[in-house]
Design an enzyme around this catalytic site. Structure first.
Site, PDB file in Angstrom:
ATOM      1  N   GLY A 262       0.832  -1.206   0.000  1.00  0.00           N
ATOM      2  CA  GLY A 262       0.000   0.000   0.000  1.00  0.00           C
ATOM      3  C   GLY A 262       0.865   1.255   0.000  1.00  0.00           C
ATOM      4  CB  ALA A 263       1.997   3.577   1.585  1.00  0.00           C
ATOM      5  CG  MET A 264       8.545   1.866   2.261  1.00  0.00           C
ATOM      6  SD  MET A 264       8.407   0.527   3.484  1.00  0.00           S
ATOM      7  CE  MET A 264       9.665   1.056   4.651  1.00  0.00           C
ATOM      8  CD  GLU A 265       7.418   1.894   7.384  1.00  0.00           C
ATOM      9  OE1 GLU A 265       6.639   1.608   6.455  1.00  0.00           O
ATOM     10  OE2 GLU A 265       7.846   1.042   8.193  1.00  0.00           O
ATOM     11  CG  ASN A 266      10.778   4.741   1.992  1.00  0.00           C
ATOM     12  OD1 ASN A 266      11.162   3.617   2.229  1.00  0.00           O
ATOM     13  ND2 ASN A 266       9.897   5.014   1.031  1.00  0.00           N
ATOM     14  CG  HIS A 298      -0.001   2.518   8.668  1.00  0.00           C
ATOM     15  ND1 HIS A 298      -0.411   1.579   9.571  1.00  0.00           N
ATOM     16  CD2 HIS A 298       1.173   2.059   8.171  1.00  0.00           C
ATOM     17  CE1 HIS A 298       0.472   0.601   9.629  1.00  0.00           C
ATOM     18  NE2 HIS A 298       1.439   0.864   8.772  1.00  0.00           N
ATOM     19  CD  GLU A 299       2.795   3.635   5.170  1.00  0.00           C
ATOM     20  OE1 GLU A 299       3.906   3.432   5.701  1.00  0.00           O
ATOM     21  OE2 GLU A 299       1.972   2.720   4.925  1.00  0.00           O
ATOM     22  CG  HIS A 302       5.319   3.140  10.084  1.00  0.00           C
ATOM     23  ND1 HIS A 302       5.462   2.208  11.082  1.00  0.00           N
ATOM     24  CD2 HIS A 302       4.648   2.514   9.081  1.00  0.00           C
ATOM     25  CE1 HIS A 302       4.892   1.065  10.703  1.00  0.00           C
ATOM     26  NE2 HIS A 302       4.385   1.223   9.498  1.00  0.00           N
ATOM     27  CD  GLU A 321       4.332  -2.282   9.625  1.00  0.00           C
ATOM     28  OE1 GLU A 321       3.290  -1.599   9.708  1.00  0.00           O
ATOM     29  OE2 GLU A 321       5.326  -1.904   8.964  1.00  0.00           O
TER      30      GLU A 321
HETATM   31  N1  BAL Z   1       6.256  -1.050   6.314  1.00  0.00           N
HETATM   32  C1  BAL Z   1       5.569  -1.504   5.157  1.00  0.00           C
HETATM   33  C2  BAL Z   1       4.359  -0.714   4.838  1.00  0.00           C
HETATM   34  C3  BAL Z   1       3.651  -0.343   6.063  1.00  0.00           C
HETATM   35  O1  BAL Z   1       3.225  -1.191   6.836  1.00  0.00           O
HETATM   36  O2  BAL Z   1       3.521   0.823   6.350  1.00  0.00           O
HETATM   37 ZN    ZN Z   2       3.163  -0.113   8.533  1.00  0.00          ZN
END
Ligand code: BAL
Ligand code: ZN
Length: 880
Positions: A262-266, A298-299, A302, A321
């Site tokens: 879905g997405a990534m929290e870089n 959510h991201e 993180h 998570e």
């Molecule tokens: N860390 C992978 C994507 C997410 O759970 O936000």
């Molecule tokens: Zn996540």
């Protein structure tokens, strides 16, 4: 592939303090230079062991140790590692490698999507970019310089803050980014593309100004505002509820079309599947708007729960998570309807996570072994992990929970830690002993909680007898008792909550309270109970368990009307519907005439006619338990009987409740017709009731309903109404209207990939006969491609996951089809291939003939050639 065990964890031999990366991006290759400032880990013992760097699919061009060029005799190279011998405690490694993002179809590491460069490094993608210690407990600062052709890639991004940029000869340009926060490589990101952005600002609680940017392809710039609004709400909420402030000067989101997750929290540079960013009325449904809000949150969350404090190893994945899902769920509950959010989450958990927990891939929230970590981004780690956090919140209460999270963030800022560290912070802050509670992290499977009652009229006491158990799961035959927070109330004959005083207490403690079930068998006796009460159990779904209590249908109807816990009012309706549907399933199996219990009709009529109920609640209560849930709660799922029973019930309800459904539909459609689209919960509620009413009404086949569906389809201003109208037409017998609507829709939206995904899904999920042939034909459609994960999910995933009656066709054609797709995807995108396998892994749920067919397909996959570790792990465990 070999199994990796948590018990084998060892601290890294070496650490990386600084990482300096240079990327030269070209059309047919990319050069990556990495300078790693390293030292011996003081916690790892004496001596200088060999340095083993991770690296896959890299062409090594040059390697230096402290400026000395190494020859082939100085290191060993395999297809997964580069090994060399340091000679001092501190040293610098320089490597240059060539990689090929332009032909990377697995979408891990650096790859190209719609002409732009982007990355996905979690969990182990960074090793496909350069040689590195690619493990989350190695945290480094990063400086990244990227250069590319200016005309094609005017935007160059990486983590942190921009510090320099310039032009080069030959039409190229470059930019340097610096991320001062130490981070593991899985949080690295890079983007180069022709992107436009929407920019905004946020002032943090300590009055720092943060620049917010959302980058998209130019044609999508009109679909970004909702994500930006969601981001600002998230930043504010995290300050207010968790005291967490953003830390860099800039926060960026980039939308990409080809993305496995879905997405990534870089850090500072979130990369999103475009489906989780883009939303506007005309192209995205209410559900999609809510998903964007939730994923953006959510991201963003993180940044603290995941980035500032990260995981020591991948077995601890739920540390970040589960916690972050819990945080985003609470955020969504605060932004929208709390009860509706809980209902949706529980319905999803019970259908999908409970099935996972009962299947061959069942694993604890903190797994103790894996072959391929990508397979452990699961419903158990995420959704059950979130339930575990919710239970801690319930047991401690909001103040102590907050004290615990403050302590966790303060104690571990900048560290890579474990689930035990999190629990320890919660214990230290609250004084609550969570030793037994921690079994939720180590034991797999869904606990059962059987409850029985006895009332003693002479003594005015009411006793609840509880028994908990948990079925065996792979590798875990026996389970110890869990700590189960059981929130409950006792209702009198008028539906009022009685004061709750347990034996031994000197006065009542409220009228709704949380009991802790900690033993395999346990009883609670309430005193001063003057009449036989009706219990309202597991309020708000206070624990992820399968509760059973011998409610009669009349008692469930009473709870539907009177329970003051909104979740449990809905739950009573679901239990009533399950009882009624299971009766119909039995009738179907015995070849009897189907007869719907009129109490279900009466119960739903009173819901429909109750104007004081939130419309979203009415919609939820009208939704019968899905076929997936009915499958999950069956010992042996009879797909055809489940489908026939549920469709029969829906059709009967539609006939019997035509008047109130039609009245509700018309009233709501009238408001929708005269109100511009707003993405807010009151509007979501109105449209959800309108749309479920339409889907029932359409089953009657009445001409005025067809006319209404066509009117809604053509005249609405938003995708929520349009897609529902399309879906009811697609599932109807009105062939001409259906064909016309599908054609018009595709014509209108052919250039919008996300909308076309919805067009594919609606057809893939259509349960009318001939589902597989329709899906196969759609795979030839010009808008379909197996290279795009969203397309695979929209068509193949929706068919196998939602269209149960067609997927489970008795001739095995659905299984064969799915296995073919998995074999094909295994070669191009192993993560997506493995994800699509889910429905086949559940073979034990079905009759002997289907079991044999499903197993045969799993075996065919196993024999099909070289399998990725992703697919091999799931298939081999499913057959074990
Ligand atoms: N860390 C992978 C994507 C997410 O759970 O936000
Ligand atoms: Zn996540």
């Amino acid at each position: 592939p070999k199994m990796i065990y948590l018990k084998d964890y060892q601290v890294p031999d070496y650490l990386i303090d600084e990482t300096h990366l240079t990327f030269e991006l070209f059309e047919d290759h990319t050069l990556v230079h990495a300078q790693l400032v390293m030292r011996r880990n003081p916690d790892a013992g004496a001596g200088l062991p060999a340095l083993v760097l991770d690296g896959q699919q890299l062409e090594l061009l040059e390697l230096k140790l402290d400026d000395r060029v190494l020859g082939a005799a100085d290191y060993q190279l395999t297809d997964s590692h580069l090994t060399l011998q340091p000679t001092q405690e501190q040293f610098v490694i320089d490597s240059s490698v060539r990689i090929h993002p332009e032909s990377n179809t697995a979408l891990e590491g650096l790859y190209k999507s719609s002409g732009m460069f982007c990355t996905q490094c979690e969990a182990e993608g960074f090793r496909k970019i350069t040689y590195y210690l690619d493990r989350p407990d190695v945290m480094s600062t990063f400086t990244t310089t990227l250069s590319a052709e200016q005309h094609r890639y005017p935007v160059l991004l990486s983590n942190g803050n921009p510090i320099a940029s310039g032009s080069e000869e030959g039409g190229r340009h470059w930019a340097t980014w610096e991320d001062p926060f130490k981070k593991p490589a899985y949080l690295f990101a890079l983007v180069a593309g022709d992107l436009w952005c929407v920019e905004d600002r946020f002032t943090t609680m300590s009055a720092r100004e943060v620049t917010l940017r959302i980058y998209v392809e130019p044609e999508n710039i009109d679909k970004v505002q909702h994500a930006m609004d969601s981001l600002k709400k998230s930043m504010k909420w995290d300050e207010e509820v968790y005291g967490r402030e953003y830390d860099l000067d800039i926060f960026m989101i980039v939308a990409v079309n080809d993305f496995n997750m879905g997405a990534m929290e870089n850090k500072g540079l979130n990369i999103f599947n475009s489906s989780c960013v883009l939303a506007k009325a005309e192209t995205a449904t209410d559900a999609a708007h809510q998903r964007v809000e939730a994923v953006v949150a959510h991201e963003y969350f993180h940044n603290w729960s995941g980035n500032r404090v990260t995981c020591r190893d991948w077995f601890q994945l739920s540390l970040k998570e589960g916690f972050t899902v819990f945080r985003d769920a609470e955020f969504s509950a605060d932004m929208n309807s709390r009860t509706v959010k809980r209902i949706e989450d529980v319905a999803y958990l019970r259908t999908h996570q409970f099935a996972e927990d009962a299947g061959p891939m069942a694993h604890p929230v903190r797994p103790d072994s894996f072959m391929e970590i990508s397979n452990f981004y699961t419903l158990t780690v995420y959704e059950k992990g979130s339930e575990v956090l919710r239970m801690i919140h319930t047991l401690l209460g909001p103040q102590l929970f907050r004290k615990g999270s403050d302590l966790y963030f303060a104690r571990h800022d900048g560290q890579a830690v474990t689930c035990d560290d999190f629990i320890k912070a919660m214990e230290d802050a609250s004084g609550v002993d969570l030793t037994q509670f921690k079994r939720w992290y180590s034991q797999a499977g869904t606990p059962r909680l059987e409850v029985s009652e006895s009332y003693d009229a002479a003594a005015n006491t009411y006793r609840l007898q509880l028994r908990q158990s948990c079925p065996a799961t792979p590798g875990q035959a026996e389970k110890l008792p869990f700590v189960i927070p059981l929130e409950l109330a006792l209702l009198d004959a008028q539906g009022r909550e009685l004061p709750l005083q347990l034996v031994g207490e000197d006065k009542p403690v409220g009228t709704s309270r949380v009991l802790q079930v900690t033993q395999a068998e346990q009883a609670f006796t309430f005193v001063n109970i003057a009449e036989q009460p009706l219990p309202s159990l597991l309020r708000g779904f206070s624990a992820p368990v399968k509760l059973s209590f011998p409610y009669s249908r009349d008692q469930l109807m009473f709870l539907m009307q009177h329970d003051s816990d909104g979740f449990n009012r809905w739950e009573a309706g679901q239990q009533l519907a399950v009882q009624v549907l299971q009766e119909l399933i039995g009738q179907h199996q015995r070849g009897e005439l189907l007869v719907l219990d009129p109490r279900l009709v009466a119960a739903l009529r009173s819901v429909l006619e109750n104007d004081s109920l939130d419309q979203a609640m009415v919609a939820e209560m009208l939704s019968l338990p899905g076929e997936g849930y009915l499958t999950e709660i069956s010992d042996v799922a009879d797909v055809d009987a489940i489908h026939a029973a549920r469709e029969f019930a829906r059709a009967q309800l539609a006939e019997a409740l035509f008047e109130p459904l039609w009245a509700r539909y018309q009233a709501n459609r009238e408001v929708s017709r005269n109100t511009p689209y707003v993405a807010e919960s009151a509007h979501f509620a109105r449209r959800s009731l309108q749309n479920i009413a339409l889907s029932y009404l359409m089953l009657t086949g009445k001409p005025q309903v067809l006319a209404a569906a066509l009117e809604q389809y053509e005249a609405c201003d938003n995708m929520t109404e349009r897609l529902t109208a399309l879906a009811v037409l697609v599932n109807s017998p009105f062939e001409a209207e259906k064909a016309e609507a599908l054609k018009a829709f595709a014509e209108h939206f052919k250039d919008n990939a996300l909308v076309m995904d919805q067009w594919f899904s609606v057809q893939a999920a259509c349960t009318l006969p001939g589902g597989l042939a329709r899906v196969q034909a759609l795979m030839q459609h010009p808008a379909f491609t197996m290279k795009n994960p969203n397309k695979v999910r929209a068509l193949i995933g929706a068919f196998a996951g939602q269209n149960l009656v067609n997927f489970h066709a008795a001739d095995g054609s659905g299984y064969r089809f799915l296995a073919d797709q998995v074999i094909s995807l295994n070669a191009t995108n192993p993560q997506i291939a493995s994800r699509q396998l889910g429905p086949l892994t559940r073979w034990r749920k079905y009759d002997a003939s289907r079991q044999a067919l499903m197993r045969a397909e799993l075996e065919r996959i196993l024999a099909s050639g070289e399998l990725s570790s992703d697919v091999f792990e799931v298939v081999s465990k499913s057959l074990a």
